[in-house]
Scaffold this active site. Structure first.
Site, mmCIF file in Angstrom:
data_model
loop_
_atom_site.group_PDB
_atom_site.id
_atom_site.type_symbol
_atom_site.label_atom_id
_atom_site.label_comp_id
_atom_site.label_asym_id
_atom_site.label_seq_id
_atom_site.Cartn_x
_atom_site.Cartn_y
_atom_site.Cartn_z
ATOM 1 N N GLY A 171 -31.874 -5.912 16.662
ATOM 2 C CA GLY A 171 -30.801 -5.698 17.660
ATOM 3 C C GLY A 171 -30.044 -4.283 17.367
ATOM 4 N N GLY A 187 -27.583 -11.384 14.301
ATOM 5 C CA GLY A 187 -26.551 -12.155 15.386
ATOM 6 C C GLY A 187 -25.332 -12.515 14.650
ATOM 7 N N GLY A 211 -9.689 -5.824 10.402
ATOM 8 C CA GLY A 211 -10.864 -6.888 10.652
ATOM 9 C C GLY A 211 -12.318 -6.398 10.266
ATOM 10 N N ASP A 221 -14.438 -11.535 19.278
ATOM 11 C CA ASP A 221 -15.406 -12.195 18.752
ATOM 12 C C ASP A 221 -15.535 -13.701 18.779
ATOM 13 O OD1 ASP A 221 -16.709 -9.783 18.576
ATOM 14 O OD2 ASP A 221 -17.022 -9.977 16.533
ATOM 15 N N HIS A 231 -21.685 23.232 33.472
ATOM 16 C CA HIS A 231 -23.178 23.570 33.200
ATOM 17 C C HIS A 231 -22.916 24.834 32.200
ATOM 18 C CE1 HIS A 231 -27.172 24.866 33.865
ATOM 19 N NE2 HIS A 231 -26.793 25.879 33.787
HETATM 20 P P1 FAD Z 1 -12.683 -9.250 14.053
HETATM 21 O O1 FAD Z 1 -12.657 -7.713 13.734
HETATM 22 O O2 FAD Z 1 -13.885 -9.793 13.094
HETATM 23 O O3 FAD Z 1 -11.281 -9.538 13.177
HETATM 24 C C1 FAD Z 1 -11.042 -11.020 12.686
HETATM 25 C C2 FAD Z 1 -10.100 -10.991 11.574
HETATM 26 O O4 FAD Z 1 -9.634 -12.378 11.557
HETATM 27 C C3 FAD Z 1 -10.694 -10.527 10.212
HETATM 28 O O5 FAD Z 1 -10.090 -9.843 9.717
HETATM 29 C C4 FAD Z 1 -10.740 -11.883 9.470
HETATM 30 O O6 FAD Z 1 -10.250 -11.951 8.100
HETATM 31 C C5 FAD Z 1 -9.262 -12.742 10.435
HETATM 32 N N1 FAD Z 1 -9.150 -14.102 10.189
HETATM 33 C C6 FAD Z 1 -10.109 -15.076 10.652
HETATM 34 N N2 FAD Z 1 -9.851 -16.091 10.349
HETATM 35 C C7 FAD Z 1 -8.319 -16.264 9.806
HETATM 36 C C8 FAD Z 1 -7.500 -17.020 9.486
HETATM 37 N N3 FAD Z 1 -7.734 -18.285 9.776
HETATM 38 N N4 FAD Z 1 -6.177 -16.706 8.933
HETATM 39 C C9 FAD Z 1 -6.119 -15.364 9.024
HETATM 40 N N5 FAD Z 1 -6.973 -14.236 9.368
HETATM 41 C C10 FAD Z 1 -8.188 -14.708 9.697
HETATM 42 N N6 FAD Z 1 -18.451 -3.052 17.882
HETATM 43 C C11 FAD Z 1 -18.478 -2.209 18.724
HETATM 44 O O7 FAD Z 1 -17.817 -2.026 19.732
HETATM 45 N N7 FAD Z 1 -18.716 -0.710 18.370
HETATM 46 C C12 FAD Z 1 -19.424 -0.711 17.183
HETATM 47 O O8 FAD Z 1 -19.949 0.493 16.763
HETATM 48 C C13 FAD Z 1 -19.936 -1.775 16.407
HETATM 49 N N8 FAD Z 1 -20.235 -1.553 15.115
HETATM 50 C C14 FAD Z 1 -20.629 -2.755 14.319
HETATM 51 C C15 FAD Z 1 -21.164 -2.856 13.212
HETATM 52 C C16 FAD Z 1 -21.412 -3.803 12.453
HETATM 53 C C17 FAD Z 1 -21.891 -3.621 10.966
HETATM 54 C C18 FAD Z 1 -20.865 -5.039 12.610
HETATM 55 C C19 FAD Z 1 -20.858 -6.183 11.570
HETATM 56 C C20 FAD Z 1 -20.043 -5.196 13.865
HETATM 57 C C21 FAD Z 1 -19.934 -4.055 14.664
HETATM 58 N N9 FAD Z 1 -19.259 -4.064 15.864
HETATM 59 C C22 FAD Z 1 -19.109 -3.038 16.877
HETATM 60 C C23 FAD Z 1 -18.605 -5.451 16.455
HETATM 61 C C24 FAD Z 1 -17.155 -5.537 16.127
HETATM 62 O O9 FAD Z 1 -16.814 -4.963 14.841
HETATM 63 C C25 FAD Z 1 -16.547 -6.739 16.430
HETATM 64 O O10 FAD Z 1 -16.902 -6.850 17.974
HETATM 65 C C26 FAD Z 1 -15.048 -6.588 16.493
HETATM 66 O O11 FAD Z 1 -14.506 -6.607 14.963
HETATM 67 C C27 FAD Z 1 -14.524 -7.725 16.760
HETATM 68 O O12 FAD Z 1 -12.849 -7.948 16.910
HETATM 69 P P2 FAD Z 1 -12.144 -9.137 16.555
HETATM 70 O O13 FAD Z 1 -10.899 -8.731 16.486
HETATM 71 O O14 FAD Z 1 -12.592 -10.071 17.833
HETATM 72 O O15 FAD Z 1 -12.637 -9.788 15.013
#
Ligand code: FAD
Length: 460
Positions: A181, A266, A40, A306, A436
């Site tokens: 942010g 965001g 992801g 997310d 320490h």
């Molecule tokens: P995602 O990681 O977004 O995964 C969702 C997946 O679902 C994707 O691979 C997508 O292709 C797939 N998908 C979507 N719809 C479909 C569908 N219909 N069929 C099949 N597959 C699908 N968070 C932290 O905690 N620490 C950090 O340091 C941090 N740094 C970040 C830096 C950046 C630049 C960004 C953009 C984000 C960062 N985040 C960080 C946030 C973090 O990446 C997200 O909170 C996290 O990835 C969310 O996980 P998720 O599993 O909800 O979604």
């Protein structure tokens, strides 16, 4: 006949893969559907690549400041192709490892777009065509995408999102970052360290506005030293791309030339429209509405990460994955304590916090006592020439317990887990032993100070 699984997870980011593995550990047959890359956003274009680039930037800054440590170094400069190649290698290596890990749990990875057509039927669309599978329960973990600004939408070249910013072909001479942010500030550190002229434009009155005011002010001061200009309480109204470099126009009329314009204002949940309509999925704004068991309004369909718009953090998604996995496999678990999920920003210096901060307490009218401790008074931090910043611990007067910690300083993200364990602590903190000299002593000192028991602060 359609293949059937006890649980089908859509999306393989931190939420999705964690939920899939947890379900498998509980004895369920599981499939995870992914339309892009396993891992992801976090692994492929979020947490891991950003931290890898930040690590190169940090190395560069350390070398540039080596003389302060009595080490003479002739010069240091970024080799961008090598930095990018290293980042790619880190990401690819983890993706390979994660794919193997998921499969080792006997979770089937199905490539394609997953569309829920009924509460227990999912259509998978891929280049090979469309197939259908059946599921006892479904977990939606479809993640988020960057928010665009309609007046100057992403074009992938000049006006870019964090995804393109992580993979630029060369270091731009100049970059305007719209949004101060977490992502904007982290990217500012990467490119400023690499030598780009970076300007952050933030509509609110400070950087990292979700944290206390002192944090934003301190960051602005430190960013200045890195050559980053922070224009707060200012808005970008348009981006003129007619010439070579973009001309970024602010509401005040000021214009700034920039080779790249990163828009980081965001992220917004990704919710498949066909799925939402087939299930008549209840929404909460742009996010999938869930209760504290991560159940949607459709029985047997859960949503996490997310896509539910709660924390927008990978470890927030992990926590929700645990709860949804238990509930999707016959258990009964409730998600609690969102405020106890630590927040971390990997800037120079870093920021980390957990629990309630001062501004939340003020808004809630809580009577609190705030303890402070400074890195410049810490032996280990001084030895490392990492004296910037402080830790503040918030004690609720009514319960006489620590309810929040906010930290700014070198490597404080590594202290966030320890800070989490301080929540609920009483003045018994004085009895706990911290090594320490260690940076962690600042954490103990701040908590002690919240009880008026600091050993090294003068009496208040
Ligand atoms: P995602 O990681 O977004 O995964 C969702 C997946 O679902 C994707 O691979 C997508 O292709 C797939 N998908 C979507 N719809 C479909 C569908 N219909 N069929 C099949 N597959 C699908 N968070 C932290 O905690 N620490 C950090 O340091 C941090 N740094 C970040 C830096 C950046 C630049 C960004 C953009 C984000 C960062 N985040 C960080 C946030 C973090 O990446 C997200 O909170 C996290 O990835 C969310 O996980 P998720 O599993 O909800 O979604």
């Amino acid at each position: 006949m359609a293949e059937r699984f006890d649980v089908v997870v859509i999306g393989s980011g931190p939420g999705g893969y964690a939920a899939a593995i947890r379900c498998a550990q509980r004895g369920a047959s599981v499939a995870v559907i992914e339309k892009e890359l396993v891992g992801g956003t976090c692994l492929n274009c979020g947490c891991i690549p950003s931290k890898t680039l930040l690590a190169s930037a940090h190395t560069l800054l350390l070398i540039k400041h080596a003389a302060l440590m009595g080490v003479d170094v002739a010069s240091a400069s970024p080799n961008w192709p090598k930095i990018q190649a290293r980042k790619e290698a880190v990401v690819t290596g983890f993706r390979k490892g994660l794919t193997g890990l998921i499969q080792s749990h006997k979770v089937k990875i199905i490539e394609g777009r997953g569309v829920v057509v009924a509460p227990n039927r999912i259509k998978v669309e891929s280049q090979a065509g469309a197939t259908e599978i059946e599921a006892g329960s479904i977990i939606l973990a479809t993640g988020s995408q960057p928010v665009q600004i309609p007046a100057f939408p992403f074009d992938g070249q000049t006006v870019i999102s964090s995804k393109e910013t992580l993979s630029l072909q060369e270091i731009p001479r100049s970059m305007v970052i719209v949004g101060g942010g977490v992502i904007g500030c982290e990217m500012a550190c990467v490119y400023a360290a690499m030598g780009a002229k970076v300007t952050i434009v933030e509509a609110l009155n400070r950087l990292i506005p979700m944290e206390d005011e002192w944090v934003g002010r301190l960051m602005e001061r430190e960013f200045k030293k890195l050559g980053i200009d922070s224009l707060t309480s200012q808005k970008v109204t348009s981006v003129d791309k007619t010439g070579g470099a973009a001309k970024v126009v602010l509401e005040s009329g000021q214009t700034i030339e920039a080779q790249k314009v990163l828009v980081s204002v965001g992220r917004r949940p990704v919710v498949d429209a066909e799925t939402a309509s087939a299930l008549n999925l209840q929404m909460k704004g742009p996010a999938i509405a869930v209760n504290n068991k991560l159940q949607t309004n459709v029985p047997g369909v859960y949503a996490i990460g997310d896509a539910v718009g709660t924390t927008y953090l990978a470890h927030g998604a992990f926590a929700e994955a645990d709860v949804a996995a238990v509930n999707a496999t016959g258990g009964d678990e409730t998600m609690g304590g969102y405020s106890l999920i630590p927040r971390a920003v990997y800037t120079f210096p870093e920021i980390a916090s957990v629990g309630k901060n001062e501004q939340t307490c003020n808004a809630e009218g809580l009577d609190v006592s705030v303890g402070r401790a400074f890195f410049k008074a810490n032996g280990r931090s001084t030895a490392h020439n990492e004296t910037i910043g402080e830790i503040r611990a918030v004690r609720a007067v009514s319960t006489n317990r620590i309810i929040g910690v906010t930290m700014v300083g070198a490597s404080v993200t590594e202290l966030a887990g320890a800070a989490r364990t301080l929540i609920g602590t009483t003045e018994k903190i004085t009895e706990l032993s911290f090594p320490h000299p260690s940076v962690s002593e600042v954490l103990k000192e701040a908590a002690e100070d919240a009880f008026g028991l600091s050993l090294h602060n003068p009496p208040r």
